[in-house]
Write an enzyme that holds these catalytic residues in place. Structure first.
Site, PDB file in Angstrom:
ATOM      1  N   ASN A  99      24.140   8.958  -9.186  1.00 20.77           N
ATOM      2  CA  ASN A  99      24.452   9.976  -9.110  1.00 20.77           C
ATOM      3  C   ASN A  99      26.392  10.319  -8.403  1.00 20.77           C
ATOM      4  O   ASN A  99      26.617   9.809  -8.041  1.00 20.77           O
ATOM      5  CB  ASN A  99      23.763  11.171  -8.551  1.00 20.77           C
ATOM      6  CG  ASN A  99      23.587  12.669  -9.267  1.00 20.77           C
ATOM      7  OD1 ASN A  99      24.676  12.904  -8.940  1.00 20.77           O
ATOM      8  ND2 ASN A  99      22.255  13.071  -8.936  1.00 20.77           N
ATOM      9  N   HIS A 129      30.672  -5.551  12.196  1.00 17.80           N
ATOM     10  CA  HIS A 129      31.952  -5.856  13.073  1.00 17.80           C
ATOM     11  C   HIS A 129      30.546  -6.150  14.115  1.00 17.80           C
ATOM     12  O   HIS A 129      29.838  -5.739  14.455  1.00 17.80           O
ATOM     13  CB  HIS A 129      32.077  -4.757  13.967  1.00 17.80           C
ATOM     14  CG  HIS A 129      33.070  -3.393  12.260  1.00 17.80           C
ATOM     15  ND1 HIS A 129      34.407  -3.721  12.245  1.00 17.80           N
ATOM     16  CD2 HIS A 129      33.037  -2.571  11.869  1.00 17.80           C
ATOM     17  CE1 HIS A 129      35.100  -2.948  10.901  1.00 17.80           C
ATOM     18  NE2 HIS A 129      33.312  -2.303  10.724  1.00 17.80           N
ATOM     19  N   GLY A 156      18.715  10.274  -2.615  1.00 20.89           N
ATOM     20  CA  GLY A 156      19.794  11.163  -2.267  1.00 20.89           C
ATOM     21  C   GLY A 156      20.483  10.704  -0.669  1.00 20.89           C
ATOM     22  O   GLY A 156      19.259  10.760   0.321  1.00 20.89           O
ATOM     23  N   THR A 179      17.560  -1.171   7.153  1.00 20.58           N
ATOM     24  CA  THR A 179      18.401  -2.251   7.819  1.00 20.58           C
ATOM     25  C   THR A 179      18.369  -3.284   7.661  1.00 20.58           C
ATOM     26  O   THR A 179      18.519  -4.524   7.827  1.00 20.58           O
ATOM     27  CB  THR A 179      18.063  -2.110   9.066  1.00 20.58           C
ATOM     28  OG1 THR A 179      16.900  -1.643   9.387  1.00 20.58           O
ATOM     29  CG2 THR A 179      18.529  -0.356  10.118  1.00 20.58           C
ATOM     30  N   ARG A 194      10.552   2.233   6.789  1.00 21.24           N
ATOM     31  CA  ARG A 194       9.909   1.341   6.958  1.00 21.24           C
ATOM     32  C   ARG A 194       8.992   0.959   5.812  1.00 21.24           C
ATOM     33  O   ARG A 194       8.880   1.931   4.536  1.00 21.24           O
ATOM     34  CB  ARG A 194       8.780   1.124   7.639  1.00 21.24           C
ATOM     35  CG  ARG A 194       8.485   2.837   8.011  1.00 21.24           C
ATOM     36  CD  ARG A 194       7.429   2.688   9.420  1.00 21.24           C
ATOM     37  NE  ARG A 194       7.285   4.130   9.618  1.00 21.24           N
ATOM     38  CZ  ARG A 194       6.171   4.337   8.949  1.00 21.24           C
ATOM     39  NH1 ARG A 194       4.911   3.210   8.226  1.00 21.24           N
ATOM     40  NH2 ARG A 194       4.899   5.092   8.769  1.00 21.24           N
TER      41      ARG A 194
END
Length: 199
Positions: A99, A129, A156, A179, A194
């Protein structure tokens, strides 16, 4: 007056590679390499061409996107606009729908499998970084690849962080920040995301 700022360490002593070569290897680099600058400029131009072409003919515009992306299956479809670093390191599999508003920072490879549904304004972010302040001040960066396996749905606004793999058939709820890896056949939600159940 003398400049009392400490000298910048030579992070690349003994490494004959260019920064572009270090980037492609997934190692620390600085993004001022001429090859990097040229590749990024090409991506900006092609992304603009894609956006303009999409306004005239969404189906025909996919040919422009095939110039930008490393691989875009003939049966996949991407809505404009897209925002990328290079485009070259992005692959999109068969029958996948992306999308509007995809941000795919492909400093490392981004692979999106077949039959995926990528919601609006999803961010796939491979760059990293240093956490340590001085190397970050010295503009060092690196990247880790992202893999979205077959038949994944990203809601989304999902953000996928560097190095993450989202397993086959999994769903990530809108607005989640992923993550770490999501196993196949899982529903993951939240920030950080999670797994709440298998599907």
């Amino acid at each position: 007056m003398a400049d009392d700022a400490p000298a910048t360490p030579d992070y690349f002593a003994g490494d004959p590679r260019t920064h572009h070569e270090r980037m492609l290897a997934g190692d620390l680099y600085v993004s001022d390499d001429p090859a990097i600058v040229e590749a990024q400029a090409r991506a900006v131009q092609l992304a603009a061409r894609f956006r303009d072409a999409y306004d005239r003919d969404p189906m025909a515009s996919q040919a422009v996107l095939r110039e930008l992306f490393g691989e875009l299956d003939e049966t996949a479809f991407v809505r404009a606009p897209v925002h990328v670093d290079y485009g070259t390191y992005i692959s999109v599999g068969a029958r996948t729908f992306v999308n509007m508003g995809l941000t795919a920072l492909d400093v490392a490879p981004i692979r999106i499998g077949a039959d995926c549904q990528i919601g609006p304004h999803v961010q796939l972010l491979t760059p990293t970084h240093p956490v340590e302040p001085q190397p970050r001040r010295d503009k060092l960066e690196a990247a880790r690849p992202i893999t979205i396996e077959d038949n994944v749905w990203l809601g989304g606004g999902v953000i996928v962080c560097p190095g993450v793999t989202i397993g086959e058939n999994s769903v990530v709820g809108a607005g989640a920040v992923v993550t770490r890896d999501v196993p196949p056949n899982s529903l993951a939600v939240g920030n950080p995301a999670r797994v709440v159940r298998t599907i």
